[in-house]
Design a protein around this motif. Structure first.
Motif, PDB file in Angstrom:
ATOM      1  N   GLU A 110      16.523 -17.110  49.228  1.00 50.11           N
ATOM      2  CA  GLU A 110      16.441 -18.540  49.507  1.00 50.11           C
ATOM      3  C   GLU A 110      17.303 -19.263  48.476  1.00 50.11           C
ATOM      4  O   GLU A 110      17.110 -19.100  47.268  1.00 50.11           O
ATOM      5  CB  GLU A 110      14.988 -19.019  49.371  1.00 50.11           C
ATOM      6  N   ILE A 111      18.265 -20.028  48.966  1.00 43.45           N
ATOM      7  CA  ILE A 111      19.085 -20.892  48.105  1.00 43.45           C
ATOM      8  C   ILE A 111      19.278 -22.172  48.901  1.00 43.45           C
ATOM      9  O   ILE A 111      20.127 -22.239  49.785  1.00 43.45           O
ATOM     10  CB  ILE A 111      20.446 -20.249  47.753  1.00 43.45           C
ATOM     11  N   VAL A 112      18.445 -23.170  48.616  1.00 44.73           N
ATOM     12  CA  VAL A 112      18.414 -24.400  49.396  1.00 44.73           C
ATOM     13  C   VAL A 112      18.605 -25.586  48.463  1.00 44.73           C
ATOM     14  O   VAL A 112      17.846 -25.744  47.499  1.00 44.73           O
ATOM     15  CB  VAL A 112      17.061 -24.536  50.149  1.00 44.73           C
ATOM     16  N   ALA A 113      19.585 -26.423  48.760  1.00 42.02           N
ATOM     17  CA  ALA A 113      19.860 -27.596  47.930  1.00 42.02           C
ATOM     18  C   ALA A 113      19.282 -28.856  48.563  1.00 42.02           C
ATOM     19  O   ALA A 113      19.437 -29.081  49.766  1.00 42.02           O
ATOM     20  CB  ALA A 113      21.362 -27.770  47.738  1.00 42.02           C
ATOM     21  N   LEU A 114      18.623 -29.645  47.736  1.00 39.06           N
ATOM     22  CA  LEU A 114      18.073 -30.942  48.150  1.00 39.06           C
ATOM     23  C   LEU A 114      18.677 -32.015  47.254  1.00 39.06           C
ATOM     24  O   LEU A 114      18.636 -31.881  46.027  1.00 39.06           O
ATOM     25  CB  LEU A 114      16.551 -30.952  47.995  1.00 39.06           C
ATOM     26  N   PRO A 115      19.223 -33.070  47.822  1.00 39.27           N
ATOM     27  CA  PRO A 115      19.803 -34.117  46.973  1.00 39.27           C
ATOM     28  C   PRO A 115      18.724 -34.913  46.255  1.00 39.27           C
ATOM     29  O   PRO A 115      17.636 -35.109  46.779  1.00 39.27           O
ATOM     30  CB  PRO A 115      20.546 -35.008  47.979  1.00 39.27           C
ATOM     31  N   ILE A 116      19.048 -35.345  45.055  1.00 40.79           N
ATOM     32  CA  ILE A 116      18.199 -36.311  44.359  1.00 40.79           C
ATOM     33  C   ILE A 116      18.652 -37.672  44.873  1.00 40.79           C
ATOM     34  O   ILE A 116      19.767 -38.104  44.605  1.00 40.79           O
ATOM     35  CB  ILE A 116      18.342 -36.208  42.829  1.00 40.79           C
ATOM     36  N   VAL A 117      17.810 -38.302  45.635  1.00 44.17           N
ATOM     37  CA  VAL A 117      18.150 -39.576  46.253  1.00 44.17           C
ATOM     38  C   VAL A 117      18.186 -40.687  45.214  1.00 44.17           C
ATOM     39  O   VAL A 117      19.016 -41.586  45.271  1.00 44.17           O
ATOM     40  CB  VAL A 117      17.143 -39.904  47.381  1.00 44.17           C
ATOM     41  N   ARG A 118      17.291 -40.582  44.258  1.00 40.30           N
ATOM     42  CA  ARG A 118      17.204 -41.604  43.233  1.00 40.30           C
ATOM     43  C   ARG A 118      16.608 -40.979  41.987  1.00 40.30           C
ATOM     44  O   ARG A 118      15.734 -40.129  42.073  1.00 40.30           O
ATOM     45  CB  ARG A 118      16.313 -42.729  43.735  1.00 40.30           C
ATOM     46  N   GLY A 119      17.072 -41.390  40.806  1.00 39.34           N
ATOM     47  CA  GLY A 119      16.536 -40.849  39.571  1.00 39.34           C
ATOM     48  C   GLY A 119      16.793 -41.783  38.410  1.00 39.34           C
ATOM     49  O   GLY A 119      17.640 -42.674  38.492  1.00 39.34           O
ATOM     50  N   SER A 120      16.067 -41.548  37.325  1.00 34.38           N
ATOM     51  CA  SER A 120      16.277 -42.399  36.152  1.00 34.38           C
ATOM     52  C   SER A 120      17.659 -42.095  35.571  1.00 34.38           C
ATOM     53  O   SER A 120      18.070 -40.934  35.482  1.00 34.38           O
ATOM     54  CB  SER A 120      15.177 -42.180  35.119  1.00 34.38           C
ATOM     55  N   GLU A 121      18.362 -43.123  35.210  1.00 35.10           N
ATOM     56  CA  GLU A 121      19.725 -42.971  34.717  1.00 35.10           C
ATOM     57  C   GLU A 121      19.807 -42.057  33.493  1.00 35.10           C
ATOM     58  O   GLU A 121      20.675 -41.190  33.443  1.00 35.10           O
ATOM     59  CB  GLU A 121      20.347 -44.337  34.441  1.00 35.10           C
ATOM     60  N   PRO A 122      18.908 -42.209  32.498  1.00 35.83           N
ATOM     61  CA  PRO A 122      18.987 -41.301  31.352  1.00 35.83           C
ATOM     62  C   PRO A 122      18.814 -39.829  31.749  1.00 35.83           C
ATOM     63  O   PRO A 122      19.481 -38.958  31.214  1.00 35.83           O
ATOM     64  CB  PRO A 122      17.856 -41.770  30.434  1.00 35.83           C
ATOM     65  N   TYR A 123      17.918 -39.550  32.694  1.00 38.58           N
ATOM     66  CA  TYR A 123      17.699 -38.163  33.119  1.00 38.58           C
ATOM     67  C   TYR A 123      18.916 -37.617  33.864  1.00 38.58           C
ATOM     68  O   TYR A 123      19.363 -36.496  33.612  1.00 38.58           O
ATOM     69  CB  TYR A 123      16.444 -38.056  33.987  1.00 38.58           C
ATOM     70  N   LEU A 124      19.474 -38.418  34.760  1.00 41.42           N
ATOM     71  CA  LEU A 124      20.663 -37.964  35.489  1.00 41.42           C
ATOM     72  C   LEU A 124      21.843 -37.778  34.546  1.00 41.42           C
ATOM     73  O   LEU A 124      22.625 -36.832  34.705  1.00 41.42           O
ATOM     74  CB  LEU A 124      21.004 -38.948  36.608  1.00 41.42           C
ATOM     75  N   ASN A 125      21.966 -38.638  33.546  1.00 41.08           N
ATOM     76  CA  ASN A 125      23.026 -38.467  32.536  1.00 41.08           C
ATOM     77  C   ASN A 125      22.820 -37.172  31.763  1.00 41.08           C
ATOM     78  O   ASN A 125      23.783 -36.473  31.432  1.00 41.08           O
ATOM     79  CB  ASN A 125      23.058 -39.656  31.581  1.00 41.08           C
ATOM     80  N   TRP A 126      21.554 -36.852  31.467  1.00 44.70           N
ATOM     81  CA  TRP A 126      21.255 -35.606  30.753  1.00 44.70           C
ATOM     82  C   TRP A 126      21.663 -34.399  31.601  1.00 44.70           C
ATOM     83  O   TRP A 126      22.250 -33.450  31.089  1.00 44.70           O
ATOM     84  CB  TRP A 126      19.768 -35.556  30.401  1.00 44.70           C
TER      85      TRP A 126
END
Length: 133
Positions: A110-126
């Motif tokens: 199983e290799i399934v990708a799900l997009p992050i539709v929305r996230g905190s900017e500091p976490y996405l930057n990390w």
């Protein structure tokens, strides 16, 4: 009868003199995502997770013991497995998938990708710093 306007969470946009939006839109994750992979043992899951993080293909991998019920080659199986929850930049998906296939014991992992539709900017930057850094 008076019609009541509905906001639907929208707000008017403001623009500068050149017509460019001056509103700060929420951070909609765009190219960040979660990739789900199952492994047959804790050791295999840890090996895959560590190699993905060390190769900067994943920022973080969570390992969760699960129980799966699935059909394989015409038979129903009930097996303990390990769920890998991989946080990554989906622009790296092809390299990530190749590395998982190289390390994985399953014929069809199983290799399934799900997009992050929305996230905190500091976490996405990390995530960006870890995967693209």
């Amino acid at each position: 009868m008076t019609e009541i306007p509905q906001d639907h969470g929208q707000h008017p946009q403001s623009a500068d003199d050149n017509g460019n939006s001056t509103d700060h839109a929420p951070n909609y994750g765009t190219h960040y995502g979660i990739v789900l992979v199952t492994a047959g043992s804790e050791t295999e899951a840890e090996t895959i997770a560590a190699q993905l993080v060390e190769a900067h293909l994943a920022a973080c991998v969570n390992l969760i013991p699960i129980r799966s019920i699935y059909t394989w080659k015409g038979e129903v199986h009930r097996d303990p497995e390990w769920q890998l929850v991989i946080k990554t930049d989906l622009r790296q998906f092809d390299r990530l998938e190749a590395k998982i296939r190289e390390l994985h014991s399953y014929e069809v992992p199983e290799i399934v990708a799900l997009p992050i539709v929305r996230g905190s900017e500091p976490y996405l930057n990390w995530i960006a710093e870890q995967v693209n850094g």
